[in-house]
Scaffold this active site. Structure first.
Site: not given
Ligand code: DGL
Length: 277
Positions: A15-16, A79, A158, A193, A195
């Protein structure tokens, strides 16, 4: 690379940043005997407001790293933004490698909705992607979708910035309209997302108990099990698997969140991937 994929090899998850931990948690519960290598691209996060080309290039580099350095037998793109930008390219490059992506769970939400109104919180990049647009088109007439780009929210989660996270969640849910089970209200809220499930309690408090939060972590882990079983790559035996945590940048957020959400106390290793082009 993977001429021979081995059942004993680890599963790569990336993931990011820390969002993919919400998927890793479900994967570890579903596949307790598997080893995982979790890679956070913290040096290049967040992805959500970046171009598809940038995110696509990052995803290819992370996949390369996991294959070359860790010999992974499968990749889970934990992600939504990276899946939208790169899953087709990754599958074209490694046609025999099991690759499991994640996308906002619009279909199950539309089926479950009684009011016919489904909210979708996701990154701007995911909502603008052609992959998301075709998913939306395929569900025309099944529900009405209220799309909410959540700029800055993944970054606030984050960084562990509770005040910013609370403010952004309140602002975005407010902009989406009314939540609840009455006609004209959103009764399904898709967390598009990875997150966002990490702040699920906060979101649930804001939208109230009559709206269901739709988190694809568990379905993705089931799909991973299915794909591995089909490929004859499930690890057998009773020994509990291990999890290795890696980051391309500071490992602080990953360390903190892995401890909080998965009860993992180990330190985070550093992953050297090239800078983006
Ligand atoms: N967790 C990520 C997603 O599912 C990316 C969030 C990000 O880096 O902006 O899209």
């Amino acid at each position: 690379m993977n001429n021979a994929l081995l059942p004993g090899a680890p599963i790569g998850v990336f993931d990011s940043g820390v969002g993919g931990l919400s998927v890793l948690r479900a994967l570890r519960a579903q596949l307790p005997q598997e080893d995982f290598v979790y890679l956070s691209d913290a040096a290049h996060a967040p992805y959500g407001e970046r171009s598809e080309d940038y995110v696509g290039a990052r995803a290819l580099r992370l996949a390369d790293f996991l294959l070359e350095r860790h010999g992974v037998k499968a990749l889970v793109l934990a992600c939504n933004t990276a899946t939208a930008a790169a899953v087709h390219a990754l599958r074209a490059r490694w046609p025999t490698l099991p690759i499991i992506g994640i996308e906002p769970a619009l279909k199950p939400a539309a089926s479950a909705s009684q009011t016919g109104l489904v909210g979708v919180m996701a990154t701007r990049s995911t909502l603008q992607s052609s992959k998301f647009k075709s998913l939306l088109d395929s569900l025309q007439g099944q529900a009405r979708f209220v799309l909410q780009p959540c700029d800055g929210l993944a970054a606030a989660i984050e960084e562990g910035d509770a005040k910013a996270t609370r403010g952004l969640c309140a602002r975005y849910t407010n902009e989406m309209g009314g939540f609840g089970s009455l006609s004209g209200q959103i009764d399904q809220l898709v967390l598009g997302c990875t997150h966002y499930p990490l702040v699920g309690d906060l979101l649930q408090g804001l939208v109230g108990p009559a709206t269901a939060l739709v988190d694809p972590g568990a379905p993705v882990s089931l799909q991973t099990r299915r794909v591995l079983a089909q490929a004859g790559l499930l690890r057998t035996g009773q020994t509990a698997g291990t999890t290795l945590l890696l980051s391309t940048g500071s490992g602080d957020a990953l360390h903190r969140n892995a401890q909080r959400w998965l009860g993992l106390h180990q330190s985070v290793g550093s992953a050297c991937t090239d800078p983006p082009p």
